[in-house]
Design an enzyme around this catalytic site. Structure first.
Site, PDB file in Angstrom:
ATOM      1  N   ALA A  34     -38.855  43.395  21.722  1.00 53.45           N
ATOM      2  CA  ALA A  34     -38.687  44.041  20.421  1.00 53.45           C
ATOM      3  C   ALA A  34     -37.873  45.320  20.511  1.00 53.45           C
ATOM      4  O   ALA A  34     -37.477  45.875  19.477  1.00 53.45           O
ATOM      5  CB  ALA A  34     -40.051  44.341  19.807  1.00 53.45           C
ATOM      6  N   THR A 134     -54.445  43.921  32.950  1.00 53.86           N
ATOM      7  CA  THR A 134     -54.588  45.199  33.638  1.00 53.86           C
ATOM      8  C   THR A 134     -55.990  45.338  34.229  1.00 53.86           C
ATOM      9  O   THR A 134     -56.961  44.754  33.703  1.00 53.86           O
ATOM     10  CB  THR A 134     -54.340  46.372  32.665  1.00 53.86           C
ATOM     11  N   ASP A 135     -56.107  46.123  35.290  1.00 54.28           N
ATOM     12  CA  ASP A 135     -57.434  46.390  35.856  1.00 54.28           C
ATOM     13  C   ASP A 135     -58.299  47.232  34.928  1.00 54.28           C
ATOM     14  O   ASP A 135     -59.524  47.301  35.097  1.00 54.28           O
ATOM     15  CB  ASP A 135     -57.306  47.066  37.231  1.00 54.28           C
ATOM     16  N   GLU A 136     -57.689  47.825  33.910  1.00 56.68           N
ATOM     17  CA  GLU A 136     -58.460  48.675  32.988  1.00 56.68           C
ATOM     18  C   GLU A 136     -59.453  47.872  32.148  1.00 56.68           C
ATOM     19  O   GLU A 136     -60.367  48.443  31.545  1.00 56.68           O
ATOM     20  CB  GLU A 136     -57.515  49.476  32.086  1.00 56.68           C
ATOM     21  N   TYR A 160     -56.621  50.671  24.139  1.00 55.62           N
ATOM     22  CA  TYR A 160     -55.641  49.876  24.882  1.00 55.62           C
ATOM     23  C   TYR A 160     -56.336  48.841  25.750  1.00 55.62           C
ATOM     24  O   TYR A 160     -56.030  47.642  25.695  1.00 55.62           O
ATOM     25  CB  TYR A 160     -54.769  50.776  25.757  1.00 55.62           C
ATOM     26  N   LYS A 164     -56.343  44.612  25.569  1.00 56.32           N
ATOM     27  CA  LYS A 164     -55.950  43.716  26.662  1.00 56.32           C
ATOM     28  C   LYS A 164     -57.106  42.797  27.073  1.00 56.32           C
ATOM     29  O   LYS A 164     -56.893  41.606  27.356  1.00 56.32           O
ATOM     30  CB  LYS A 164     -55.472  44.533  27.869  1.00 56.32           C
TER      31      LYS A 164
END
Length: 326
Positions: A34, A134-136, A160, A164
């Site tokens: 985008a 993500t590891d988050e 965020y 995810k």
């Protein structure tokens, strides 16, 4: 094959596009981005004129457009890097993260499912969908006595990370309900050339080179596991080609540092005094530690190749030589 890379003008996605172009010259790479604030076509300028490369500007939130991409380019495989990824931005403007990271991912899944399906719950053997996570999504590891494995419950802290984690669950639901051919990778903090200036390492470098105070959240003892972007991209390619459908793969170089120690190392490389460090108010809901296993990805034959001390030195030099990215 025709491989769709979403978010391929961003930091990690652009490195992956260039890796694919080097290692798969007979495949057609479609870069779908985008071009929001973090997307930059300069990141892929070296491959822009290649005959097996096509750039398409578009938004994964637009389902009709996504469907046209599949039919126009006869997509065989998808690697979904497209995401809003900055935690601070997610705290101040969470809705965009939900729309892009959850609904955008579901648009890709739906378009792929409908385009690839040859019978109920049946797909060609070569098609696959790789979700970059993500590891988050695992949340704060501060109270854990061991790194999080792929079986760990998801406990995201920030909007965020929650977006995810939600996208990962949607991918998993497609796998179970439709027997959809998907996989997920969850990686630790990336560093390297081309990273957007709002991220932690570019922020340190930018402020240090300008002889300004270098901000660190709270006491700076938050611990992160760092991996060079090139090693991450090699891991993604490994999973795309050799991963087991329906599986999740943690990606880690097993190099943990506190934010304070990393800042000290970068300041030393730049020859700047440590008294430049300024402790500022901590981020809302800030996770103290991330830590994940990497046994499953290593069992596929992957391992990190870039030593951190060498990689961070090269990264700092790259930003010194490319002021347009600071």
């Amino acid at each position: 094959m025709n491989i769709l890379v979403t978010g391929g003008a961003g930091f990690i996605g652009s490195h992956f596009v260039r890796l694919l172009m080097k290692t798969h010259p007979n495949d057609h790479i479609i870069n779908f981005d985008a071009l929001t604030y973090a997307g930059n076509l300069a990141n892929v300028s070296e491959v822009a004129q290649a005959k097996n490369y096509t750039f398409v500007k578009g938004d994964i939130r637009d389902l009709a457009f996504v469907r046209r991409i599949f039919s126009t380019y006869r997509i065989d495989q998808v690697v979904n890097f497209a995401a809003e990824s900055h935690v601070d931005r997610s705290i101040t403007a969470p809705r965009l993260f939900m729309e892009t990271n959850i609904l955008g991912t579901e648009n890709l899944l739906l378009a792929a499912k409908d385009y690839w399906k040859i019978a109920p719950q049946t797909y060609p053997n070569h098609v696959r969908f790789l979700q970059i996570s993500t590891d988050e999504v695992y949340g704060d590891a501060s109270g854990s006595t061991k790194p999080f494995s792929e079986q760990e419950a998801l406990q995201p802290s920030s909007p965020y990370a929650a977006s995810k984690a939600s996208a990962d669950l949607v991918v998993g639901a497609y796998q179970r309900t439709y027997q959809f051919p998907a996989m997920i990778t969850r990686c630790t903090n990336n560093y390297g050339p081309n990273q957007y200036k709002e991220k932690f390492i570019p922020v340190i470098i930018r402020h240090a080179l300008a002889d300004e105070a270098v901000p660190i959240y709270g006491n700076g003892q938050q611990e992160r596991d760092w991996i060079h972007v090139w090693d991450h991209c090699r891991a993604v390619l490994t999973v795309l080609k050799r991963g087991k459908l329906g599986s999740i793969y943690n990606v880690s170089a097993q190099h943990a540092l506190t934010n304070f120690a990393l800042t000290q190392q970068i300041l030393a490389l730049l020859g700047k005094p440590l008294d430049r460090i300024e402790h500022v108010s901590d981020r809302l809901g800030h996770d103290g530690k991330y830590a994940i296993t990497n046994d499953r990805i290593m069992a596929l034959g992957w391992s990190a190749q870039v030593p951190f001390d060498e990689g961070i030195k090269q990264t700092v030099r790259w930003y010194v030589d490319h002021p347009e990215y600071r």
